[in-house]
Design an enzyme around this catalytic site. Structure first.
Site, PDB file in Angstrom:
ATOM      1  N   LYS A  98      -9.792   4.415  -0.135  1.00 33.29           N
ATOM      2  CA  LYS A  98      -9.132   4.291  -2.200  1.00 33.29           C
ATOM      3  C   LYS A  98      -9.659   2.767  -2.092  1.00 33.29           C
ATOM      4  O   LYS A  98      -8.715   2.143  -1.953  1.00 33.29           O
ATOM      5  CB  LYS A  98      -8.043   4.791  -2.285  1.00 33.29           C
ATOM      6  CG  LYS A  98      -7.865   4.710  -4.121  1.00 33.29           C
ATOM      7  CD  LYS A  98      -6.365   3.723  -4.354  1.00 33.29           C
ATOM      8  CE  LYS A  98      -6.689   2.878  -4.753  1.00 33.29           C
ATOM      9  NZ  LYS A  98      -7.431   1.582  -5.420  1.00 33.29           N
ATOM     10  N   GLU A 113      -3.486  -7.598   4.834  1.00 33.24           N
ATOM     11  CA  GLU A 113      -4.110  -8.548   4.617  1.00 33.24           C
ATOM     12  C   GLU A 113      -4.285  -8.478   3.051  1.00 33.24           C
ATOM     13  O   GLU A 113      -4.772  -8.369   2.033  1.00 33.24           O
ATOM     14  CB  GLU A 113      -5.672  -8.171   4.882  1.00 33.24           C
ATOM     15  CG  GLU A 113      -5.667  -7.347   5.730  1.00 33.24           C
ATOM     16  CD  GLU A 113      -6.318  -8.938   7.139  1.00 33.24           C
ATOM     17  OE1 GLU A 113      -6.844  -9.763   6.643  1.00 33.24           O
ATOM     18  OE2 GLU A 113      -6.132  -8.421   8.524  1.00 33.24           O
ATOM     19  N   CYS A 135     -10.224 -14.702  -0.069  1.00 32.37           N
ATOM     20  CA  CYS A 135      -8.619 -14.851   0.008  1.00 32.37           C
ATOM     21  C   CYS A 135      -8.039 -15.380   0.534  1.00 32.37           C
ATOM     22  O   CYS A 135      -7.394 -16.426   0.866  1.00 32.37           O
ATOM     23  CB  CYS A 135      -7.807 -14.183   0.501  1.00 32.37           C
ATOM     24  SG  CYS A 135      -9.084 -12.462   1.669  1.00 32.37           S
ATOM     25  N   GLU A 151      -1.630 -18.548  -5.754  1.00 33.90           N
ATOM     26  CA  GLU A 151      -2.862 -18.036  -5.352  1.00 33.90           C
ATOM     27  C   GLU A 151      -3.452 -18.158  -6.646  1.00 33.90           C
ATOM     28  O   GLU A 151      -3.446 -16.899  -7.926  1.00 33.90           O
ATOM     29  CB  GLU A 151      -3.232 -16.874  -4.836  1.00 33.90           C
ATOM     30  CG  GLU A 151      -4.662 -16.761  -3.905  1.00 33.90           C
ATOM     31  CD  GLU A 151      -4.547 -15.492  -3.516  1.00 33.90           C
ATOM     32  OE1 GLU A 151      -3.836 -14.787  -3.464  1.00 33.90           O
ATOM     33  OE2 GLU A 151      -5.360 -15.107  -2.955  1.00 33.90           O
TER      34      GLU A 151
HETATM   35  N1  LIG Z   1      -5.919 -10.837   3.602  1.00 36.70           N
HETATM   36  C1  LIG Z   1      -7.226 -10.361   2.940  1.00 36.70           C
HETATM   37  O1  LIG Z   1      -7.988 -10.536   3.525  1.00 36.70           O
HETATM   38  C2  LIG Z   1      -8.209 -10.090   1.703  1.00 36.70           C
HETATM   39  C3  LIG Z   1      -9.243 -10.299   0.945  1.00 36.70           C
HETATM   40  C4  LIG Z   1      -9.770 -10.254   0.125  1.00 36.70           C
HETATM   41  C5  LIG Z   1      -8.121  -9.825  -0.809  1.00 36.70           C
HETATM   42  N2  LIG Z   1      -7.120 -10.598  -0.586  1.00 36.70           N
HETATM   43  C6  LIG Z   1      -6.184 -10.598  -1.703  1.00 36.70           C
HETATM   44  O2  LIG Z   1      -6.264  -9.728  -2.724  1.00 36.70           O
HETATM   45  C7  LIG Z   1      -5.559 -10.123  -4.220  1.00 36.70           C
HETATM   46  C8  LIG Z   1      -7.051  -9.775  -4.725  1.00 36.70           C
HETATM   47  O3  LIG Z   1      -7.074  -8.163  -4.993  1.00 36.70           O
HETATM   48  P1  LIG Z   1      -6.621  -7.831  -6.062  1.00 36.70           P
HETATM   49  O4  LIG Z   1      -6.311  -7.664  -7.036  1.00 36.70           O
HETATM   50  O5  LIG Z   1      -7.623  -5.880  -6.257  1.00 36.70           O
HETATM   51  O6  LIG Z   1      -5.190  -6.910  -5.608  1.00 36.70           O
HETATM   52  P2  LIG Z   1      -4.030  -5.470  -5.814  1.00 36.70           P
HETATM   53  O7  LIG Z   1      -3.563  -5.879  -4.741  1.00 36.70           O
HETATM   54  O8  LIG Z   1      -4.106  -5.238  -7.535  1.00 36.70           O
HETATM   55  O9  LIG Z   1      -5.154  -4.170  -5.517  1.00 36.70           O
HETATM   56  C9  LIG Z   1      -5.709  -4.235  -4.508  1.00 36.70           C
HETATM   57  C10 LIG Z   1      -6.031  -3.096  -4.252  1.00 36.70           C
HETATM   58  O10 LIG Z   1      -4.724  -1.806  -3.830  1.00 36.70           O
HETATM   59  C11 LIG Z   1      -4.385  -1.385  -4.887  1.00 36.70           C
HETATM   60  N3  LIG Z   1      -3.140  -0.730  -5.204  1.00 36.70           N
HETATM   61  C12 LIG Z   1      -2.740  -1.512  -6.317  1.00 36.70           C
HETATM   62  N4  LIG Z   1      -1.308  -1.254  -6.243  1.00 36.70           N
HETATM   63  C13 LIG Z   1      -0.684  -0.780  -5.430  1.00 36.70           C
HETATM   64  C14 LIG Z   1      -0.061  -0.204  -4.751  1.00 36.70           C
HETATM   65  N5  LIG Z   1       1.371   0.372  -5.417  1.00 36.70           N
HETATM   66  N6  LIG Z   1      -0.152   0.829  -4.417  1.00 36.70           N
HETATM   67  C15 LIG Z   1      -1.323   1.086  -3.366  1.00 36.70           C
HETATM   68  N7  LIG Z   1      -2.289   0.582  -3.956  1.00 36.70           N
HETATM   69  C16 LIG Z   1      -2.494   0.062  -4.834  1.00 36.70           C
HETATM   70  C17 LIG Z   1      -5.327  -1.098  -6.234  1.00 36.70           C
HETATM   71  O11 LIG Z   1      -5.467  -0.240  -6.677  1.00 36.70           O
HETATM   72  C18 LIG Z   1      -6.211  -2.285  -4.984  1.00 36.70           C
HETATM   73  O12 LIG Z   1      -7.410  -0.630  -4.723  1.00 36.70           O
HETATM   74  C19 LIG Z   1      -5.596 -11.434  -3.246  1.00 36.70           C
HETATM   75  O13 LIG Z   1      -3.834 -11.638  -3.674  1.00 36.70           O
HETATM   76  C20 LIG Z   1      -6.441 -11.995  -2.425  1.00 36.70           C
HETATM   77  O14 LIG Z   1      -5.845 -12.881  -1.705  1.00 36.70           O
HETATM   78  C21 LIG Z   1      -6.916 -10.486   0.681  1.00 36.70           C
END
Ligand SMILES: NC(=O)c1ccc[n+]([C@@H]2O[C@H](COP(=O)([O-])OP(=O)(O)OC[C@H]3O[C@@H](n4cnc5c(N)ncnc54)[C@H](O)[C@@H]3O)[C@@H](O)[C@H]2O)c1
Length: 477
Positions: free
Chosen positions: A170, A245, A279, A378
């Site tokens: 997804k 992650e 990130c 962040e």
């Molecule tokens: N550590 C890493 O490797 C890494 C890499 C990239 C981004 N990030 C982090 O991601 C964040 C930014 O990305 P974002 O805004 O898309 O994050 P997000 O958590 O809103 O979304 C990430 C994914 O999770 C899904 N999601 C959202 N709520 C969910 C739930 N309740 N259950 C299951 N899935 C859910 C979203 O649809 C999306 O596919 C930042 O905090 C960044 O630091 C971390």
């Protein structure tokens, strides 16, 4: 206008069980760039069943068969490389050069890395009369974000395919185009039916259904700490393995003997790249107080030399992903000013001449303390905070004073000291003196930045179960 209304389940493009669509916005224009279907728990169920059925045969394939499959995927990826880069630029606004040279490159990079690891990987180890076997964990659920979209898909899918797992992806619903191209590539490469499945949708619906599904044996999530916690909560009743992650607020310690110009300039660039949406970005720059004025001048020059503009304009930075993200960044900059930070470069509002599109000024905030909101949260935008320190011990203390622990950076000329400082940092990846990306280096977080490790050979472990077969070597009669 892209229309990606079907899901990929059991080797076929299928309609969602219940029709529902979402417009995808191009962040550079604020216009609608395409439409996707939004899935439901019923679509996830169909994908999970297909993946479970395919696991029976795919898990038994030989290493040679999976080597051949990865080679075919790499060949198809290369054919679609330009399409992949274009999709990424359109969905999340990355400058064309960044999409071509870095974003799309990471996709094929992880495939090639997984292929190299697979060719040498030991799936079993004899220990006396016992054989210890590493077996594919089963059906994997992958939930990925929008910031490095294909990188995060590839660093999960490639090792999982390599070890013999089946899976459901997804991708981020905000940036789903690259996942569509990715799926077309896997389809063209002849990935067996049911091995890889794509279901689009939002987190609370499709993400939650994947996390809680009893037929999903492990879930690997990349995104915010908030959503990562939800995934773990939803996964708990089925006792599946959860790999997270998550976010970061990575410190960048510039030691007193560092080449200040080089280290500060590299630090600014590291934050700004991808409009600050990485990130592991080095967002907290820790500078000796005695050198702060000089460091501020260098950071100001570097930020002001960072051009912002449309992805095809040749500018270094494109927009940030969305209006929501733009607002969040603005609120945090304002909050920083309110709490006493000084704007050295950039600041609130849009860059001149870029009223349309979610563009943010490359911003440097000085006189920041680690207690301020901008020192702790962040921001996920092109915003660097500079924090002064008196002693190296204090720098280490400030660096570790964060709930996160994804990455850390150290610059200095005394190699022994640089290494010593690295050993004291609580982070999953420590970068010394602006070292280049290493595709084999494990990537993952300490503390609330997550658990587990992606990339290279360490990624294989995330998708393997360990079985001990006692009495494998029969006792001599
Ligand atoms: N550590 C890493 O490797 C890494 C890499 C990239 C981004 N990030 C982090 O991601 C964040 C930014 O990305 P974002 O805004 O898309 O994050 P997000 O958590 O809103 O979304 C990430 C994914 O999770 C899904 N999601 C959202 N709520 C969910 C739930 N309740 N259950 C299951 N899935 C859910 C979203 O649809 C999306 O596919 C930042 O905090 C960044 O630091 C971390």
């Amino acid at each position: 206008m892209r229309e990606y209304l079907k899901f990929y389940i059991n080797g076929r493009w299928v309609d969602p069980k219940t029709p529902k669509t979402l417009d995808v916005i191009n962040p550079a224009t604020e216009g609608v760039a395409g439409r996707i279907s939004m899935g439901s728990a019923a679509d996830v169920d169909a994908a999970a069943k297909a993946a479970r059925a395919a696991f029976a045969t795919y898990s038994q394939t030989t290493v040679d068969e999976r080597v051949a499959l990865l080679e075919r995927i790499i060949a198809e990826y290369k054919k679609r490389y330009a399409d992949m880069a274009a999709a990424i630029t359109e969905e999340m606004g990355a400058p064309v050069a960044l999409s071509q040279n870095a974003q799309a490159a990471m996709g094929v990079g992880h495939l090639q890395t997984a292929l190299g690891v697979l060719k040498q990987f030991h799936f079993s180890e004899p220990r006396g009369s016992t054989l210890i076997v590493k077996e594919p964990i089963g059906v994997c659920g992958f939930i990925t974000p929008w910031n490095w979209p294909v990188n995060q898909i590839a660093c999960k899918v490639a090792p999982a395919l390599a070890v013999g797992c089946t899976m459901i992806l997804k991708p981020s619903e905000i940036a789903p185009f690259s996942a569509q191209i990715w799926t077309e590539i896997l389809d063209a490469a002849g990935v067996p039916a049911g091995v890889f499945n794509l279901v689009n949708g939002d987190g609370p619906t499709v993400g939650a259904a994947i996390s809680s599904h009893p037929e999903v044996d492990m879930v690997s999530f990349t995104g915010s700490t908030r959503a990562g916690i939800e995934v773990a909560r939803n996964a708990a009743p089925t006792v599946k393995r959860v790999h997270q992650e998550l976010g970061g607020k990575s410190p960048n310690i510039i030691l007193p003997d560092a080449d200040l110009k080089k280290a500060v300039t590299a630090g600014v660039r590291g934050v700004m790249t991808n409009s600050g949406q990485s990130c592991n970005a080095p967002t907290r720059m820790l500078v000796p107080k005695a050198k702060m004025d000089e460091a501020i001048a260098i950071a100001k020059a570097a930020a002001e030399a960072t051009t912002v503009g449309a992805p095809d304009s040749g500018a270094m930075l494109g927009p940030v992903i969305s209006a929501t993200q733009w607002d969040k960044i603005q609120t945090l900059i304002q909050q920083g000013i309110k709490e006493g930070a000084t704007v050295v470069a950039g600041g609130p509002g849009k860059p001149q001449g870029l009223e349309k599109g979610y563009y943010v000024k490359p911003t440097v905030l000085a006189k920041v303390t680690n207690e301020m909101t901008v020192g702790r949260e962040e921001i996920f935008g092109p915003v660097l905070v500079m924090i002064g320190y008196d002693t190296v011990d204090q720098a280490v203390e400030i660096a570790n004073d964060t709930p996160y622990g994804l990455a850390a950076y150290v610059s200095g000329t005394d190699t022994e000291q640089v290494r010593k400082v690295a050993s004291r940092l609580r982070a999953g990846q420590v970068n010394l003196n602006s070292a280049a990306v290493d595709m084999m280096a494990p990537f993952g977080g300490y503390k609330q930045s997550g658990n587990g490790r992606e990339w290279g050979d360490h990624a294989f472990g995330e998708f393997l179960e360990t079985k001990a077969v006692l009495g494998y070597e029969p006792k001599p009669a």
